[in-house]
Design an enzyme around this catalytic site. Structure first.
Site, PDB file in Angstrom:
ATOM      1  CE  LYS A 101      -2.660   0.212   3.528  1.00 16.56           C
ATOM      2  NZ  LYS A 101      -1.827   1.010   4.453  1.00 16.56           N
ATOM      3  CB  THR A 114       5.094   0.161  -2.676  1.00 18.53           C
ATOM      4  OG1 THR A 114       5.936  -0.357  -1.640  1.00 18.53           O
ATOM      5  CG2 THR A 114       5.854   0.170  -3.987  1.00 18.53           C
ATOM      6  NE  ARG A 130      -0.215   4.872   8.815  1.00 13.83           N
ATOM      7  CZ  ARG A 130      -0.466   3.602   9.103  1.00 13.83           C
ATOM      8  NH1 ARG A 130      -0.873   3.276  10.302  1.00 13.83           N
ATOM      9  NH2 ARG A 130      -0.296   2.663   8.205  1.00 13.83           N
ATOM     10  CE  LYS A 180       4.748  -2.275   7.601  1.00 16.96           C
ATOM     11  NZ  LYS A 180       3.913  -1.061   7.614  1.00 16.96           N
ATOM     12  CB  ALA A 239      -5.071   1.279  10.873  1.00 15.30           C
ATOM     13  CG  PHE A 284      -3.710  -2.678   9.096  1.00 11.87           C
ATOM     14  CD1 PHE A 284      -2.628  -3.452   8.694  1.00 11.87           C
ATOM     15  CD2 PHE A 284      -3.706  -2.182  10.398  1.00 11.87           C
ATOM     16  CE1 PHE A 284      -1.576  -3.728   9.565  1.00 11.87           C
ATOM     17  CE2 PHE A 284      -2.664  -2.465  11.261  1.00 11.87           C
ATOM     18  CZ  PHE A 284      -1.597  -3.230  10.854  1.00 11.87           C
ATOM     19  CG  PHE A 298       3.772  -9.351  -6.149  1.00 11.07           C
ATOM     20  CD1 PHE A 298       4.774  -9.482  -5.198  1.00 11.07           C
ATOM     21  CD2 PHE A 298       2.743  -8.445  -5.905  1.00 11.07           C
ATOM     22  CE1 PHE A 298       4.758  -8.736  -4.031  1.00 11.07           C
ATOM     23  CE2 PHE A 298       2.712  -7.698  -4.734  1.00 11.07           C
ATOM     24  CZ  PHE A 298       3.724  -7.845  -3.797  1.00 11.07           C
ATOM     25  CD1 TRP A 343       8.829  -3.002  -4.486  1.00 11.37           C
ATOM     26  CD2 TRP A 343       9.973  -3.777  -6.239  1.00 11.37           C
ATOM     27  NE1 TRP A 343       9.984  -3.572  -4.004  1.00 11.37           N
ATOM     28  CE2 TRP A 343      10.705  -4.056  -5.063  1.00 11.37           C
ATOM     29  CE3 TRP A 343      10.509  -4.176  -7.470  1.00 11.37           C
ATOM     30  CZ2 TRP A 343      11.935  -4.716  -5.074  1.00 11.37           C
ATOM     31  CZ3 TRP A 343      11.745  -4.826  -7.487  1.00 11.37           C
ATOM     32  CH2 TRP A 343      12.438  -5.095  -6.294  1.00 11.37           C
TER      33      TRP A 343
END
Length: 559
Positions: A75, A77, A98, A109, A277, A305, A385, A413
């Site tokens: 998200k 990215t 954030r 993460k 969140a 999220f 992906f 990406w």
């Protein structure tokens, strides 16, 4: 369409990027020199009181996602890549994100600044301490704890019941051992013994207040309203009663200035505040968003999220308190995540499974329904992906077409802003169309009705079950006249239900609210559901095990 696999990690890509000086970024963003307070060559704080008055309010694009899975949705990215793409199309764009918390950075993460060629920089500094904002929030929170216990030690004039103190200490780290502690042991000179505990800093009400305040004076007033506990007569005790709001705002005054950085492609970004969140409201600071709206024509922001958590709170809490509405919403989805929601285990995601993708689309469908319930039309960003197959992608595009849903394949990406052009074009179309945004409930409704509205309209559940403790909390809230506040649900991010193991789009379930905590300073009521923890723990193999520095002192292992 295949996606090349970069031999470089996110950290290596970031370290090889050529950054502009922060003075150049500020000038390009329209920020006058006197408002820029540099933190080195590539970071700065912005003194918003020195910005020129402006009647302009840029349009807000909210990026959210389907229910997250261990496969990852990307998200942040997509948020960065979309902003870079809009900039490439000639739109004056700014990002509002954030700040990463060290807890998840060192835990699961490993980093929170985007990925590949869609990152905000300097990524290692942003992920590790940044400009000290979260430390300032930690200090303010714990200063209040120290002042509470000092008040008890020196006579307790306010007659605070030590058994009914609700304020906890915090730490910006996942540390399950600190969830419940005993303090004040060792004799009369060591303080008053009582039970206490730690939350993670991003779950602190100070963080929520920090992210919803509109000025230093508003910040001070909100801090004053914090309820820290109750007297022996069960009357609420606030920070104003202790008289320490001035000290707390003093500790936060520098941190309250938004932080300016840049993307790999030079798009300006304000990164400020970082509530989770699942246990808080999941959005960057309102002052950063509003500052970006004054400086740019389009502000791309994200909420944590899935749409059932961050986006719901963005709409019902942040937008309501900020007096604005999102002009477009992007829902990030991946083939991998859809397959997991369709029943495929993580270790089999590389195998083509069109049926699982089809089955998993129910999760995406619910999030789309939720955004539409707010009166806003979304666009789906299908984050690509390398393991995605043509057949898997095709079934998603066909489904979106059948259901009249805007969708764009994104490859930010690997390709940065160029990989987000199709998404940016769809977003621009949405920005030209009117919407009918409105929160899903009226704050004047009874608390139980507001919670039920979220459960039914956002989660798709049947209703709510209140534990005995929650009913007591509800009565206390009503007796004190706090029932007019909006709701902040603390719920697992992995499921629409309060059971993280139930993926997809469950039906026929109820949500159990076990505790309701009034956050008068933040201006909402936190409802704890399921087994959600306000102090997470580290996983068996934390990301910290991969982190190090090389012989030159450069970071290693941050993604």
């Amino acid at each position: 369409m295949t996606k090349k696999v970069s031999p470089l990690t996110d950290l290596q890509i970031a370290s090889q990027a050529t950054m502009k000086s922060i003075w150049t970024i500020a000038k390009e963003a329209g920020i006058p020199e006197e408002a820029v307070e540099p933190y080195g060559r590539f970071k700065a704080k912005i003194d918003v009181t020195k910005l020129a008055e402006s009647s302009k309010d840029g349009k807000v694009v909210l990026v959210t996602a389907i229910s997250p899975t261990p496969a990852g949705e990307g998200k942040s990215t997509v948020t960065v890549g979309l902003a870079d793409a809009l900039s490439k199309l000639g739109e004056k764009t700014m990002i509002a994100l954030r700040e990463p918390s060290l807890g998840p950075v060192m835990g699961m993460k490993g980093g929170a600044t985007g990925g590949g060629y869609a990152q905000v920089l300097p990524m290692e500094e942003i992920n590790l301490h940044f400009n000290g904002d979260i430390h300032a929030i930690t200090t303010a929170n714990n200063a209040l704890s120290a002042l509470i216990d000092n008040h008890l030690h020196h006579g307790n004039v306010l007659r605070i019941d030590p058994r009914r103190i609700t304020w906890k200490r915090v730490l910006d780290m996942n540390d399950r051992a600190l969830r419940n502690i005993t303090i004040g042991l060792g004799g009369p000179t060591q303080g008053v013994p009582r039970e206490d505990g730690f939350d993670i800093t991003v779950a602190s009400e100070v963080m929520a207040i920090f992210c919803l305040a509109t000025s230093l004076q508003d910040l001070k007033e909100r801090l004053a309203r914090i309820v820290i506990g109750y007297t022996y007569d069960k009357e609420a005790v606030t920070v104003r009663d202790l008289g320490v709001q001035g000290a707390l705002v003093l500790l936060l005054k520098e941190a309250f200035k938004p932080n300016l950085v840049q993307t790999i492609e030079g798009t300006p970004a304000l990164i400020h505040g970082g509530p989770f969140a699942n246990i808080a409201h999941g959005c960057n600071s309102l002052i950063a968003t509003n500052t970006a709206r004054k400086l740019a024509d389009i502000v791309v922001t994200e909420a944590g999220f899935g749409a059932d958590l961050g986006a719901e709170k963005f709409m019902n809490i942040k937008a309501r308190q900020g007096g604005f509405s999102p002009d477009a919403v992007v829902i990030v989805a991946t083939v991998r995540a859809l397959k997991m929601h369709g029943g495929v285990p993580k270790n089999q995601l590389a195998e083509e499974n069109v049926q699982a993708v089809t089955d998993g689309l129910v999760n995406l469908a619910k999030h789309i329904d939720t955004i539409r319930a707010f009166g806003v039309q979304p666009v789906v960003a299908l984050n690509k992906f390398i393991t995605d197959t043509g057949a898997e992608l095709e079934v998603i595009f066909e489904w979106c077409e059948e259901n009249e849903i805007r969708v764009a394949l994104t490859d930010v990406w690997e390709r940065g802003g160029d990989g987000g052009i199709a998404l940016a074009q769809e977003v621009l179309k949405l920005l030209d169309e009117p919407n009918n945004f409105a929160p899903l409930y009226d704050v004047e409704q009874p608390v139980s009705d507001k919670i039920t509205a979220i459960v039914q309209k956002v989660y798709g559940g049947l209703g709510v079950v209140f534990t005995e403790q929650a009913l007591k909390d509800l009565k206390n809230i009503e007796n004190n006249g706090w029932g007019i506040l909006p709701i902040c649900m603390a719920k697992t991010q992995y499921s629409f239900s309060d059971d993280p193991k139930i993926l997809g789009r469950p039906e026929g379930f109820t949500i159990t609210v076990r505790k309701i905590i009034p956050k008068l300073g933040a201006g909402f009521l936190v409802c704890l559901t399921g087994d959600i923890m306000t102090m997470p723990g580290l996983p068996k193999t934390p990301a910290a095990l991969q982190m190090d520095i090389d012989l030159q002192g450069n970071a290693v292992g941050l993604m």
